[in-house]
Design an enzyme around this catalytic site. Sequence first.
Site, PDB file in Angstrom:
ATOM      1  N   LYS A 185       0.862  -1.195   0.000  1.00 16.91           N
ATOM      2  CA  LYS A 185       0.000   0.000   0.000  1.00 16.91           C
ATOM      3  C   LYS A 185       0.889   1.232   0.000  1.00 16.91           C
ATOM      4  CE  LYS A 185      -1.943   2.582   3.163  1.00 16.91           C
ATOM      5  NZ  LYS A 185      -1.775   3.892   2.492  1.00 16.91           N
ATOM      6  N   VAL A 241       3.666   7.246  15.474  1.00 20.13           N
ATOM      7  CA  VAL A 241       2.260   7.136  15.895  1.00 20.13           C
ATOM      8  C   VAL A 241       1.561   6.022  15.103  1.00 20.13           C
ATOM      9  CG1 VAL A 241       0.042   8.365  15.902  1.00 20.13           C
ATOM     10  CG2 VAL A 241       2.125   9.562  16.552  1.00 20.13           C
ATOM     11  N   GLU A 261      10.003   0.942  10.682  1.00 26.17           N
ATOM     12  CA  GLU A 261      11.036   1.971  10.430  1.00 26.17           C
ATOM     13  C   GLU A 261      10.351   3.309  10.646  1.00 26.17           C
ATOM     14  OE1 GLU A 261      14.247   1.657   9.543  1.00 26.17           O
ATOM     15  OE2 GLU A 261      14.247  -0.517   9.388  1.00 26.17           O
ATOM     16  N   CYS A 295      13.399  11.145   7.604  1.00 23.50           N
ATOM     17  CA  CYS A 295      13.320  10.585   8.956  1.00 23.50           C
ATOM     18  C   CYS A 295      14.583  10.846   9.759  1.00 23.50           C
ATOM     19  CB  CYS A 295      13.093   9.082   8.866  1.00 23.50           C
ATOM     20  SG  CYS A 295      14.310   8.247   7.823  1.00 23.50           S
ATOM     21  N   GLU A 389       9.290  15.374  16.354  1.00 20.61           N
ATOM     22  CA  GLU A 389       9.707  15.419  14.951  1.00 20.61           C
ATOM     23  C   GLU A 389       8.889  16.487  14.216  1.00 20.61           C
ATOM     24  OE1 GLU A 389       8.682  11.973  12.484  1.00 20.61           O
ATOM     25  OE2 GLU A 389      10.678  12.075  11.590  1.00 20.61           O
TER      26      GLU A 389
HETATM   27  P1  NAD Z   1       2.398   8.114   8.245  1.00 19.29           P
HETATM   28  O1  NAD Z   1       2.656   7.282   9.435  1.00 19.29           O
HETATM   29  O2  NAD Z   1       1.402   9.191   8.333  1.00 19.29           O
HETATM   30  O3  NAD Z   1       1.950   7.205   7.002  1.00 19.29           O
HETATM   31  C1  NAD Z   1       2.760   6.150   6.528  1.00 19.29           C
HETATM   32  C2  NAD Z   1       1.886   5.125   5.842  1.00 19.29           C
HETATM   33  O4  NAD Z   1       1.042   4.510   6.820  1.00 19.29           O
HETATM   34  C3  NAD Z   1       0.962   5.686   4.774  1.00 19.29           C
HETATM   35  O5  NAD Z   1       0.925   4.797   3.689  1.00 19.29           O
HETATM   36  C4  NAD Z   1      -0.382   5.743   5.486  1.00 19.29           C
HETATM   37  O6  NAD Z   1      -1.488   5.690   4.625  1.00 19.29           O
HETATM   38  C5  NAD Z   1      -0.303   4.514   6.359  1.00 19.29           C
HETATM   39  N1  NAD Z   1      -1.188   4.491   7.525  1.00 19.29           N
HETATM   40  C6  NAD Z   1      -1.703   5.539   8.206  1.00 19.29           C
HETATM   41  N2  NAD Z   1      -2.484   5.104   9.228  1.00 19.29           N
HETATM   42  C7  NAD Z   1      -2.459   3.750   9.200  1.00 19.29           C
HETATM   43  C8  NAD Z   1      -3.040   2.728   9.990  1.00 19.29           C
HETATM   44  N3  NAD Z   1      -3.836   3.007  11.034  1.00 19.29           N
HETATM   45  N4  NAD Z   1      -2.787   1.440   9.675  1.00 19.29           N
HETATM   46  C9  NAD Z   1      -1.983   1.128   8.634  1.00 19.29           C
HETATM   47  N5  NAD Z   1      -1.403   2.056   7.833  1.00 19.29           N
HETATM   48  C10 NAD Z   1      -1.627   3.358   8.113  1.00 19.29           C
HETATM   49  O7  NAD Z   1       3.827   8.704   7.808  1.00 19.29           O
HETATM   50  P2  NAD Z   1       4.154   9.666   6.586  1.00 19.29           P
HETATM   51  O8  NAD Z   1       3.667  11.028   6.922  1.00 19.29           O
HETATM   52  O9  NAD Z   1       3.729   9.046   5.312  1.00 19.29           O
HETATM   53  O10 NAD Z   1       5.740   9.639   6.588  1.00 19.29           O
HETATM   54  C11 NAD Z   1       6.507  10.447   7.394  1.00 19.29           C
HETATM   55  C12 NAD Z   1       6.979   9.672   8.600  1.00 19.29           C
HETATM   56  O11 NAD Z   1       7.705   8.528   8.161  1.00 19.29           O
HETATM   57  C13 NAD Z   1       7.931  10.462   9.463  1.00 19.29           C
HETATM   58  O12 NAD Z   1       7.641  10.233  10.814  1.00 19.29           O
HETATM   59  C14 NAD Z   1       9.290   9.884   9.089  1.00 19.29           C
HETATM   60  O13 NAD Z   1      10.260  10.041  10.078  1.00 19.29           O
HETATM   61  C15 NAD Z   1       8.946   8.450   8.854  1.00 19.29           C
HETATM   62  N6  NAD Z   1       9.960   7.798   8.011  1.00 19.29           N
HETATM   63  C16 NAD Z   1      10.789   6.866   8.590  1.00 19.29           C
HETATM   64  C17 NAD Z   1      11.810   6.283   7.828  1.00 19.29           C
HETATM   65  C18 NAD Z   1      12.764   5.270   8.414  1.00 19.29           C
HETATM   66  O14 NAD Z   1      13.459   4.601   7.651  1.00 19.29           O
HETATM   67  N7  NAD Z   1      12.842   5.133   9.717  1.00 19.29           N
HETATM   68  C19 NAD Z   1      11.951   6.638   6.484  1.00 19.29           C
HETATM   69  C20 NAD Z   1      11.066   7.567   5.933  1.00 19.29           C
HETATM   70  C21 NAD Z   1      10.068   8.139   6.702  1.00 19.29           C
END
Ligand code: NAD
Length: 488
Positions: A185, A241, A261, A295, A389
Amino acid sequence: MAQNGSQSYNGSSESVETRLFINGEFQPASGGKTFSLVNPFTRESVAEVSEASEEDTNKAVAAAKAAFPAWRDLSPSDRGAYLHKMAALIREHNDEFARLESLSTGKPVSMYIDAGAAAETFSYFAEAGWTVQGTSSLNTPGHLGLLVKQPFGVVACIIPWNVPLAFFAFKIAPALAAGNTIVLKSSEKAPLTSTLAARLIEKVGFPPGVVNVISGFGTPAGSTLASHMDVRCLSFTGSSVTGQKIQTAAAASNMKVVHLELGGKSPALIFDDADLESAAQQTQFSVQFLSGQTCMANSRIYVQESVAEKFLALFKEKFAAASLGNPLEKTTSHGPQVDELQYERVKSYLAIGEKDGKLSMGGDAKDGLFIRPTVFENVPEDSRIVKEEVFGPVVVINTFKTEAEAIEKANATEFGLYASVFTKDLDRAVRASKLLEAGTVGVNCTSPSKLNDLPFGGYKMSGIGREGYMHSLDAFLETKTIVIRASS
Ligand code: NAD
């Protein structure tokens, strides 16, 4: 503009795929539902994208489940042949991927590295399948013991919007090489590079159901995957979260293996003996890259008091050189924030920074969704802008007197993704590397530097599990012990 299927986008005559890819076929969402994707630079509509329902998501899992036995039973070379073709097609489509990401997320094409990273990843895992091996034991009299590694079955992958094509590859290439089948997804903010990648999956000719790619929101598509009884492993990159919600749903359903991650609030420590020019150049790039939407950005910098003035002058001069503008122009290095929501979120942190500390450069550009490279100084360590963050081009630069104080401040966070230390003193570098609570520690370097063949991931709330070549492959394999009784 068509509601579903290939449609023109952003006023151009080109067409883009916007449908779900399930069981080898492109199809609209079950109820015909779509969501709008808006260009954060022009604020114009880019495309209407099919939004997966719970029914669509279940259908994708069922297709992956049905495709699993045949895919599992192929030899690593036969599976690898598909991955080789995928790598080549991604390379061919580099510019199209860059353009789509730029239109969807405002990422400057000049900063586009995702397709190169994705192609390299598919190439690596095309060859890596043969390395999946176990061990054996004759230690128990009358028995031969075998340890074997096997795929999980259906693996779900949920990715974020900031580097989507790279995450598409980091997750599905090792999972496929290990013999699993996939439902991925994409993020609702960046679905189009995943739908184009699905087109390439179709062109490669993967057997139907081996890779299913759906667009949609956290709920219902993501949450359905997290609680699905037929998903045996879920690999997630996104915010802490959401990671907590996924882990909760996994525990409450079938205790699927979950890799997380997650986010970061990475510190960089600058000691008085450091090469300040290099430290300033690297640390400003870390937090300016992708408008701070990474991130591992070093969004907290601690500089030793005696060199603070000099470091700040160098840092600000370089940070200010970012060129804000149209992300499609090659001269632009700094795009808008990804959408209105993210822009407003960053602005709310700017207000906290101004209340708690001193804004010493940058702030809201008051021009579309742009935030200028921003520095806050003298912010109390318990301020939310030091703890949380921001995911924008915003850095807090505070000072320290002693090494012990620097390490204590660096570790005073629930995150632990990346930390860096700039010093010419080898003993200090080793002490700091040992004490810093982070999955990666850079010495005289900082993020986004990372090594492909070593594990990447977080301590504390930055995640569970590690990604990186062989570590990723192992993460997508179950371990089985076979006990053979044999009389001697
Ligand atoms: P997000 O958590 O809002 O969304 C990530 C994904 O999760 C999306 O595809 C979203 O649709 C999905 N999602 C949302 N709610 C869900 C649920 N209840 N169940 C299952 N899936 C769900 O994050 P974002 O805004 O897309 O990305 C930014 C975040 O990602 C930042 O916190 C960043 O630090 C982190 N990030 C981490 C890494 C790493 O390698 N550690 C790399 C890139 C980004």
